[in-house]
Design a protein around this motif. Structure first.
Motif, PDB file in Angstrom:
ATOM      1  N   ALA A 147     -18.311  -1.070  16.689  1.00 19.16           N
ATOM      2  CA  ALA A 147     -19.209  -1.673  17.675  1.00 19.16           C
ATOM      3  C   ALA A 147     -20.473  -2.221  17.029  1.00 19.16           C
ATOM      4  CB  ALA A 147     -19.566  -0.640  18.742  1.00 19.16           C
ATOM      5  N   ASP A 148     -20.873  -1.649  15.894  1.00 24.21           N
ATOM      6  CA  ASP A 148     -22.075  -2.139  15.218  1.00 24.21           C
ATOM      7  C   ASP A 148     -21.755  -3.148  14.119  1.00 24.21           C
ATOM      8  OD1 ASP A 148     -20.857  -0.105  13.848  1.00 24.21           O
ATOM      9  OD2 ASP A 148     -22.684   0.971  13.334  1.00 24.21           O
ATOM     10  N   GLY A 149     -20.523  -3.672  14.114  1.00 24.90           N
ATOM     11  CA  GLY A 149     -20.193  -4.795  13.249  1.00 24.90           C
ATOM     12  C   GLY A 149     -19.672  -4.470  11.869  1.00 24.90           C
ATOM     13  N   VAL A 150     -19.426  -3.204  11.578  1.00 21.14           N
ATOM     14  CA  VAL A 150     -18.901  -2.843  10.263  1.00 21.14           C
ATOM     15  C   VAL A 150     -17.388  -3.065  10.245  1.00 21.14           C
ATOM     16  CG1 VAL A 150     -18.559  -0.977   8.597  1.00 21.14           C
ATOM     17  CG2 VAL A 150     -20.725  -1.176   9.834  1.00 21.14           C
ATOM     18  N   VAL A 151     -16.930  -3.845   9.274  1.00 24.48           N
ATOM     19  CA  VAL A 151     -15.500  -4.113   9.128  1.00 24.48           C
ATOM     20  C   VAL A 151     -14.918  -3.026   8.230  1.00 24.48           C
ATOM     21  CG1 VAL A 151     -13.753  -5.790   8.451  1.00 24.48           C
ATOM     22  CG2 VAL A 151     -15.971  -6.581   9.315  1.00 24.48           C
ATOM     23  N   GLN A 152     -14.089  -2.193   8.818  1.00 25.09           N
ATOM     24  CA  GLN A 152     -13.584  -1.029   8.104  1.00 25.09           C
ATOM     25  C   GLN A 152     -12.467  -1.385   7.125  1.00 25.09           C
ATOM     26  OE1 GLN A 152     -14.889   1.876   8.172  1.00 25.09           O
ATOM     27  NE2 GLN A 152     -15.715   2.365  10.176  1.00 25.09           N
ATOM     28  N   GLN A 153     -12.267  -0.498   6.175  1.00 23.40           N
ATOM     29  CA  GLN A 153     -11.102  -0.586   5.303  1.00 23.40           C
ATOM     30  C   GLN A 153      -9.862  -0.386   6.167  1.00 23.40           C
ATOM     31  OE1 GLN A 153     -11.274   2.029   1.882  1.00 23.40           O
ATOM     32  NE2 GLN A 153      -9.059   2.306   1.906  1.00 23.40           N
ATOM     33  N   ALA A 154      -8.729  -0.913   5.738  1.00 26.70           N
ATOM     34  CA  ALA A 154      -7.505  -0.811   6.527  1.00 26.70           C
ATOM     35  C   ALA A 154      -7.104   0.642   6.759  1.00 26.70           C
ATOM     36  CB  ALA A 154      -6.372  -1.553   5.834  1.00 26.70           C
ATOM     37  N   ASP A 155      -6.638   0.908   7.966  1.00 24.37           N
ATOM     38  CA  ASP A 155      -6.110   2.221   8.326  1.00 24.37           C
ATOM     39  C   ASP A 155      -4.846   2.468   7.497  1.00 24.37           C
ATOM     40  OD1 ASP A 155      -4.801   4.393   9.516  1.00 24.37           O
ATOM     41  OD2 ASP A 155      -5.360   3.795  11.544  1.00 24.37           O
ATOM     42  N   THR A 156      -4.861   3.540   6.720  1.00 21.97           N
ATOM     43  CA  THR A 156      -3.735   3.806   5.820  1.00 21.97           C
ATOM     44  C   THR A 156      -2.439   4.089   6.567  1.00 21.97           C
ATOM     45  OG1 THR A 156      -4.344   6.155   5.700  1.00 21.97           O
ATOM     46  CG2 THR A 156      -5.248   4.685   4.009  1.00 21.97           C
ATOM     47  N   ASP A 199      -3.930  -2.462  -3.318  1.00 19.36           N
ATOM     48  CA  ASP A 199      -3.482  -1.446  -4.269  1.00 19.36           C
ATOM     49  C   ASP A 199      -1.963  -1.555  -4.316  1.00 19.36           C
ATOM     50  OD1 ASP A 199      -2.472   0.965  -5.389  1.00 19.36           O
ATOM     51  OD2 ASP A 199      -4.347   1.992  -4.922  1.00 19.36           O
ATOM     52  N   LEU A 200      -1.450  -2.158  -5.375  1.00 21.69           N
ATOM     53  CA  LEU A 200      -0.019  -2.447  -5.443  1.00 21.69           C
ATOM     54  C   LEU A 200       0.826  -1.182  -5.457  1.00 21.69           C
ATOM     55  CD1 LEU A 200      -0.032  -5.399  -8.012  1.00 21.69           C
ATOM     56  CD2 LEU A 200       0.105  -5.508  -5.513  1.00 21.69           C
ATOM     57  N   GLN A 201       0.301  -0.126  -6.056  1.00 20.51           N
ATOM     58  CA  GLN A 201       1.064   1.118  -6.115  1.00 20.51           C
ATOM     59  C   GLN A 201       1.156   1.769  -4.738  1.00 20.51           C
ATOM     60  OE1 GLN A 201      -0.432   3.957  -8.948  1.00 20.51           O
ATOM     61  NE2 GLN A 201       1.327   5.309  -8.746  1.00 20.51           N
ATOM     62  N   ALA A 202       0.015   1.798  -4.042  1.00 18.42           N
ATOM     63  CA  ALA A 202      -0.006   2.423  -2.715  1.00 18.42           C
ATOM     64  C   ALA A 202       0.392   1.448  -1.615  1.00 18.42           C
ATOM     65  CB  ALA A 202      -1.396   2.980  -2.427  1.00 18.42           C
ATOM     66  N   LYS A 203       0.423   0.144  -1.937  1.00 14.92           N
ATOM     67  CA  LYS A 203       0.707  -0.911  -0.959  1.00 14.92           C
ATOM     68  C   LYS A 203      -0.264  -0.842   0.213  1.00 14.92           C
ATOM     69  CE  LYS A 203       5.598  -1.375  -2.138  1.00 14.92           C
ATOM     70  NZ  LYS A 203       6.995  -1.355  -1.649  1.00 14.92           N
ATOM     71  N   LEU A 204      -1.552  -0.738  -0.150  1.00 14.66           N
ATOM     72  CA  LEU A 204      -2.606  -0.630   0.853  1.00 14.66           C
ATOM     73  C   LEU A 204      -3.752  -1.573   0.511  1.00 14.66           C
ATOM     74  CD1 LEU A 204      -2.912   3.244   1.275  1.00 14.66           C
ATOM     75  CD2 LEU A 204      -1.937   1.644   2.932  1.00 14.66           C
ATOM     76  N   GLN A 205      -4.412  -2.079   1.552  1.00 13.30           N
ATOM     77  CA  GLN A 205      -5.617  -2.872   1.351  1.00 13.30           C
ATOM     78  C   GLN A 205      -6.781  -1.940   1.068  1.00 13.30           C
ATOM     79  OE1 GLN A 205      -8.597  -2.818   3.408  1.00 13.30           O
ATOM     80  NE2 GLN A 205      -8.803  -4.841   4.299  1.00 13.30           N
ATOM     81  N   MET A 206      -7.631  -2.344   0.131  1.00 18.34           N
ATOM     82  CA  MET A 206      -8.800  -1.554  -0.221  1.00 18.34           C
ATOM     83  C   MET A 206     -10.019  -2.470  -0.173  1.00 18.34           C
ATOM     84  SD  MET A 206      -7.261   1.357  -1.035  1.00 18.34           S
ATOM     85  CE  MET A 206      -8.388   2.361  -1.988  1.00 18.34           C
TER      86      MET A 206
END
Length: 209
Positions: free
Chosen positions: A86-95, A116-123
């Protein structure tokens, strides 16, 4: 037309102000970021070198927390993995939702998200939300020895550095992106290209194109 924040410095809330002219490339911010509880061991901030091989000038790169348009990275996520608070912070992707498709990487105008290619997650940087939500400064700004990363209000920044000018709107072709994180620009240059060729279009709330 760039979004105007207005001449009143108090209109800008507490955020990170990046001052490239103060960065000495010490990487204290990178080391501190690795200690954050939400991503311990991995840094969400990195240094860009403006002219490798020709200059030692560097620039700390954090998420700019786009406000208008709102978070292009979140808009293109097919799994709704990226939350904007709500205060405009763009969070890291939900794992638990991120599928590592890299749409966000391609959509970000500032080149911030990494996969992160190993974890296949956005960081990416989430403005140390576990700290800033409780009034504490992000880890990177806490340890920066030169103030290249300053956390506070524009009013506080200007009180500490009289005459400082900041920009929070950047042009990409015909598209203007307004951000929650701001960039300090040289006082004698209202038209200043951010490393990477992004012309500033708004300084202290005034359109300078």
């Amino acid at each position: 037309m760039a979004r105007r924040r207005g001449a009143d410095a108090a209109m800008m809330g507490r955020t990170i102000f990046i001052d490239p002219g103060r960065c000495i490339g010490c990487q204290a911010c990178v080391s501190a970021c690795r200690e954050c509880d939400s991503h311990r061991g991995k840094s969400m901030i990195h240094l860009d070198y403006t002219d490798p091989g020709q200059s030692v000038a560097s620039l700390p790169t954090v998420c700019m927390h786009c406000e208008d348009p709102v978070a292009p990275c979140a808009e293109v996520c097919p799994a709704d993995a990226i939350l904007v608070t709500a205060d405009g912070v763009v969070q890291q992707a939900d794992t638990t939702r991120c599928i590592g498709c890299a749409n966000c990487v391609n959509a970000c105008p500032f080149g911030v998200p990494k996969i992160d290619l190993q974890a296949k997650l956005q960081m990416k940087c989430n403005l140390c939300y576990d700290r800033t939500a409780y009034g504490l400064a992000p880890m990177c700004a806490t340890v920066c020895p030169t103030g290249a990363l300053f956390y506070g209000t524009l009013e506080e920044l200007q009180a500490e550095r009289p005459g400082v000018q900041v920009a929070d709107s950047f042009a990409f072709g015909d598209v203007v992106v307004s951000t929650g994180v701001a960039m300090v620009v040289p006082a004698d240059k209202v038209q200043w290209p951010v490393p990477g060729g992004l012309p500033v279009v708004e300084v202290n709330g005034v359109d300078v194109r």
